[in-house]
Write a protein that holds these residues in place. Structure first.
Motif, PDB file in Angstrom:
ATOM      1  N   ASP A 203       0.827  -1.216   0.000  1.00 29.54           N
ATOM      2  CA  ASP A 203       0.000   0.000   0.000  1.00 29.54           C
ATOM      3  C   ASP A 203       0.857   1.260   0.000  1.00 29.54           C
ATOM      4  O   ASP A 203       0.609   2.212   0.741  1.00 29.54           O
ATOM      5  N   LEU A 204       1.867   1.265  -0.852  1.00 27.00           N
ATOM      6  CA  LEU A 204       2.804   2.390  -0.892  1.00 27.00           C
ATOM      7  C   LEU A 204       2.314   3.451  -1.865  1.00 27.00           C
ATOM      8  O   LEU A 204       1.989   3.155  -3.010  1.00 27.00           O
ATOM      9  N   THR A 205       2.286   4.690  -1.374  1.00 24.36           N
ATOM     10  CA  THR A 205       1.929   5.828  -2.206  1.00 24.36           C
ATOM     11  C   THR A 205       2.877   6.974  -1.912  1.00 24.36           C
ATOM     12  O   THR A 205       3.060   7.353  -0.755  1.00 24.36           O
ATOM     13  N   VAL A 206       3.502   7.520  -2.954  1.00 22.44           N
ATOM     14  CA  VAL A 206       4.332   8.710  -2.796  1.00 22.44           C
ATOM     15  C   VAL A 206       3.411   9.917  -2.855  1.00 22.44           C
ATOM     16  O   VAL A 206       2.803  10.200  -3.891  1.00 22.44           O
ATOM     17  N   VAL A 207       3.270  10.609  -1.748  1.00 27.74           N
ATOM     18  CA  VAL A 207       2.306  11.711  -1.639  1.00 27.74           C
ATOM     19  C   VAL A 207       2.959  13.078  -1.745  1.00 27.74           C
ATOM     20  O   VAL A 207       2.268  14.097  -1.768  1.00 27.74           O
ATOM     21  N   GLY A 208       4.284  13.124  -1.807  1.00 33.69           N
ATOM     22  CA  GLY A 208       4.970  14.402  -1.952  1.00 33.69           C
ATOM     23  C   GLY A 208       6.341  14.208  -2.559  1.00 33.69           C
ATOM     24  O   GLY A 208       7.072  13.284  -2.203  1.00 33.69           O
ATOM     25  N   THR A 209       6.688  15.067  -3.524  1.00 29.32           N
ATOM     26  CA  THR A 209       7.993  15.013  -4.173  1.00 29.32           C
ATOM     27  C   THR A 209       8.611  16.406  -4.158  1.00 29.32           C
ATOM     28  O   THR A 209       7.916  17.406  -3.973  1.00 29.32           O
ATOM     29  N   PRO A 210       9.938  16.494  -4.359  1.00 27.70           N
ATOM     30  CA  PRO A 210      10.591  17.804  -4.293  1.00 27.70           C
ATOM     31  C   PRO A 210      10.080  18.807  -5.312  1.00 27.70           C
ATOM     32  O   PRO A 210      10.174  20.014  -5.090  1.00 27.70           O
ATOM     33  N   VAL A 224       3.080   4.311   3.576  1.00 24.61           N
ATOM     34  CA  VAL A 224       3.388   2.916   3.314  1.00 24.61           C
ATOM     35  C   VAL A 224       3.051   2.100   4.554  1.00 24.61           C
ATOM     36  O   VAL A 224       3.037   2.617   5.673  1.00 24.61           O
ATOM     37  N   SER A 225       2.794   0.835   4.338  1.00 24.44           N
ATOM     38  CA  SER A 225       2.549  -0.086   5.448  1.00 24.44           C
ATOM     39  C   SER A 225       3.634  -1.146   5.464  1.00 24.44           C
ATOM     40  O   SER A 225       3.947  -1.758   4.437  1.00 24.44           O
ATOM     41  N   PHE A 226       4.218  -1.354   6.657  1.00 25.51           N
ATOM     42  CA  PHE A 226       5.200  -2.418   6.850  1.00 25.51           C
ATOM     43  C   PHE A 226       4.454  -3.706   7.159  1.00 25.51           C
ATOM     44  O   PHE A 226       3.619  -3.749   8.063  1.00 25.51           O
ATOM     45  N   LYS A 227       4.777  -4.758   6.432  1.00 28.42           N
ATOM     46  CA  LYS A 227       4.131  -6.041   6.670  1.00 28.42           C
ATOM     47  C   LYS A 227       4.661  -6.667   7.957  1.00 28.42           C
ATOM     48  O   LYS A 227       5.854  -6.644   8.238  1.00 28.42           O
ATOM     49  N   VAL A 228       3.745  -7.246   8.732  1.00 28.84           N
ATOM     50  CA  VAL A 228       4.111  -7.926   9.968  1.00 28.84           C
ATOM     51  C   VAL A 228       3.866  -9.426   9.820  1.00 28.84           C
ATOM     52  O   VAL A 228       4.794 -10.233   9.860  1.00 28.84           O
ATOM     53  N   ALA A 229       2.600  -9.802   9.629  1.00 28.23           N
ATOM     54  CA  ALA A 229       2.243 -11.203   9.429  1.00 28.23           C
ATOM     55  C   ALA A 229       0.864 -11.244   8.809  1.00 28.23           C
ATOM     56  O   ALA A 229      -0.056 -10.546   9.263  1.00 28.23           O
ATOM     57  N   PRO A 235       0.982   0.876   9.392  1.00 27.03           N
ATOM     58  CA  PRO A 235       1.013   1.991   8.446  1.00 27.03           C
ATOM     59  C   PRO A 235       1.736   3.208   9.032  1.00 27.03           C
ATOM     60  O   PRO A 235       1.574   3.540  10.204  1.00 27.03           O
ATOM     61  N   VAL A 236       2.567   3.841   8.206  1.00 29.67           N
ATOM     62  CA  VAL A 236       3.305   5.017   8.631  1.00 29.67           C
ATOM     63  C   VAL A 236       3.384   6.007   7.475  1.00 29.67           C
ATOM     64  O   VAL A 236       3.104   5.679   6.324  1.00 29.67           O
ATOM     65  N   ARG A 237       3.809   7.203   7.813  1.00 30.00           N
ATOM     66  CA  ARG A 237       4.247   8.175   6.807  1.00 30.00           C
ATOM     67  C   ARG A 237       5.726   8.413   7.035  1.00 30.00           C
ATOM     68  O   ARG A 237       6.161   8.618   8.170  1.00 30.00           O
ATOM     69  N   ALA A 238       6.506   8.388   5.962  1.00 27.02           N
ATOM     70  CA  ALA A 238       7.955   8.569   6.060  1.00 27.02           C
ATOM     71  C   ALA A 238       8.413   9.608   5.046  1.00 27.02           C
ATOM     72  O   ALA A 238       7.824   9.752   3.968  1.00 27.02           O
ATOM     73  N   VAL A 239       9.470  10.316   5.400  1.00 29.11           N
ATOM     74  CA  VAL A 239      10.048  11.331   4.529  1.00 29.11           C
ATOM     75  C   VAL A 239      11.503  10.973   4.256  1.00 29.11           C
ATOM     76  O   VAL A 239      12.271  10.686   5.179  1.00 29.11           O
ATOM     77  N   PHE A 240      11.877  10.976   2.967  1.00 26.49           N
ATOM     78  CA  PHE A 240      13.238  10.686   2.538  1.00 26.49           C
ATOM     79  C   PHE A 240      13.932  11.997   2.161  1.00 26.49           C
ATOM     80  O   PHE A 240      13.431  12.739   1.294  1.00 26.49           O
ATOM     81  N   THR A 241      15.070  12.280   2.774  1.00 27.25           N
ATOM     82  CA  THR A 241      15.854  13.466   2.465  1.00 27.25           C
ATOM     83  C   THR A 241      17.321  13.073   2.326  1.00 27.25           C
ATOM     84  O   THR A 241      17.719  11.952   2.672  1.00 27.25           O
ATOM     85  N   THR A 242      18.143  14.018   1.851  1.00 26.65           N
ATOM     86  CA  THR A 242      19.568  13.752   1.637  1.00 26.65           C
ATOM     87  C   THR A 242      20.391  14.820   2.359  1.00 26.65           C
ATOM     88  O   THR A 242      20.683  15.868   1.790  1.00 26.65           O
ATOM     89  N   PRO A 243      20.793  14.568   3.597  1.00 23.69           N
ATOM     90  CA  PRO A 243      21.601  15.555   4.315  1.00 23.69           C
ATOM     91  C   PRO A 243      23.031  15.672   3.808  1.00 23.69           C
ATOM     92  O   PRO A 243      23.738  16.618   4.163  1.00 23.69           O
ATOM     93  N   GLY A 244      23.479  14.722   2.997  1.00 24.45           N
ATOM     94  CA  GLY A 244      24.837  14.756   2.461  1.00 24.45           C
ATOM     95  C   GLY A 244      24.893  14.100   1.109  1.00 24.45           C
ATOM     96  O   GLY A 244      23.921  13.483   0.653  1.00 24.45           O
ATOM     97  N   PRO A 245      26.032  14.172   0.428  1.00 23.20           N
ATOM     98  CA  PRO A 245      26.125  13.634  -0.941  1.00 23.20           C
ATOM     99  C   PRO A 245      26.066  12.123  -1.011  1.00 23.20           C
ATOM    100  O   PRO A 245      25.759  11.562  -2.062  1.00 23.20           O
ATOM    101  N   ARG A 246      26.363  11.443   0.106  1.00 23.23           N
ATOM    102  CA  ARG A 246      26.361   9.975   0.113  1.00 23.23           C
ATOM    103  C   ARG A 246      25.425   9.424   1.180  1.00 23.23           C
ATOM    104  O   ARG A 246      25.587   8.280   1.627  1.00 23.23           O
ATOM    105  N   THR A 247      24.442  10.227   1.575  1.00 19.47           N
ATOM    106  CA  THR A 247      23.550   9.838   2.669  1.00 19.47           C
ATOM    107  C   THR A 247      22.099  10.088   2.289  1.00 19.47           C
ATOM    108  O   THR A 247      21.768  11.146   1.743  1.00 19.47           O
TER     109      THR A 247
END
Length: 337
Positions: A203-210, A224-229, A235-247
């Protein structure tokens, strides 16, 4: 209907997928995962300063009885702790006759070369020069100014984490035949999650992009929802960012484990015997929860850490193949992005 992340903490961490969508029936994401969008996000990440710091391993792996061995851009390194617990780092080759210092013991905070007994206490001696090192409590970093070529900084950019005394932290390390940018690009493509990792994400949906109008953060926001069993998920909301060039940093902003982070660091190792680039993925997972029951997880931290590393290893088995394929296509002029 499938669960969506709650605005606050739900009474129970688990949700039930009442009408689960089969893998082959989920909404395709290839139109949303635009190559240009991912490339621009990667370009912005690469433009950020690193201060020449490279993540080389877990803090708990830097011990007082033997050194931690690491390689960055073809340079052998060793890291160990002095008698007072302070980390020290430097070249991994003995300046006398080139013995591998990674195979030598540490006695009372002094690394003693096992070939001829040259003793290193962390200071300059006999041609051996220490390197700047930083221990942030989860990861250990070494600064290599000749490799990075940037203006050096006193410490690496470490994003805010949950308080370690109230969290469980685990570090996974894996190696792939690719370059750091291939690892970062993988993480800047969140659309592949439910397709490529159906055993972990649904159930993954990207709801925001740069590039979204009014986007308040230079990152990707994902529900997105993490499968358990079975049909039980978190279900959670997560944000992906890049604080550095290799991170790449993933932070849970809503739902269970709010504030927990996954830091993915890509460290270049140098070429293999065929001249192909090798990159280490050093991933720190710092999990936290405000639920009273999380205290039990902290009490069982050694077991929980093993489970966390196993989960990361399963994901990176696939994602390193993804990164390796990307490098192969780029290196042969066949990458469509």
């Amino acid at each position: 209907m499938n669960p969506r992340p709650p605005a606050g903490r739900a009474r129970h961490p688990l949700s039930l997928r009442r009408r689960p969508v089969r893998w082959d029936k989920q909404q395709p994401t290839w139109r949303q995962a635009r190559p240009a969008l991912i490339a621009e996000a990667l370009k912005r990440a690469q433009a950020r300063p690193s201060g020449n710091w490279y993540a080389v391993g877990a803090s708990r792996d830097v011990r007082a009885d033997r050194p931690l061995s690491a390689t960055v851009a073809g340079q052998e390194l060793v890291v160990w702790r002095t008698a007072d617990g302070r980390p020290v780092a430097g070249p991994g080759s003995c300046p006398h006759l080139g013995a591998p210092l990674a195979d030598s013991p540490v006695r009372c905070g002094t690394l003693v070369c096992h070939w001829h007994g040259l003793a290193l206490d962390g200071g300059p001696f006999a041609g051996w020069e220490p390197l700047p090192v930083h221990d942030d409590g989860v990861l250990v970093w070494v600064r290599l100014d000749q490799v990075g070529g940037e203006p050096p900084t006193p410490a690496p950019v470490v994003p805010p984490r949950p308080q370690l005394s109230r969290s469980v932290a685990a570090v996974y390390t894996g190696v792939g035949i690719c370059e750091p940018e291939d690892v970062v690009a993988n993480r800047l493509d969140p659309w592949h999650g439910a397709w490529f990792h159906p055993y972990s994400f649904v159930d993954l949906t990207v709801v925001g992009t740069p590039d979204a109008e009014g986007a308040g953060e230079d990152g990707f926001t994902v529900d997105v929802s993490f499968k358990v069993a079975g049909r039980f998920v978190v279900p959670v909301r997560a944000v992906f960012t890049t604080p550095g060039p290799r991170t790449v940093l993933m932070r849970i902003t809503e739902g269970e484990g709010r504030g927990s982070v996954v830091e993915t660091h890509a460290t270049p190792l140098g070429p293999d015997e065929l001249g192909r680039p090798r990159t280490a993925v050093v991933e720190a997972v710092v999990a936290s929860s405000a639920r009273p029951g999380f205290a039990a997880a902290r009490a069982a931290a050694p077991v929980v850490r093993r489970l966390m590393r196993a989960g990361a290893a399963r994901l990176w088995r696939d994602d390193l193949a993804y990164a390796e394929r990307r490098w192969l296509l780029r290196s042969t002029g066949r990458f469509p992005g």
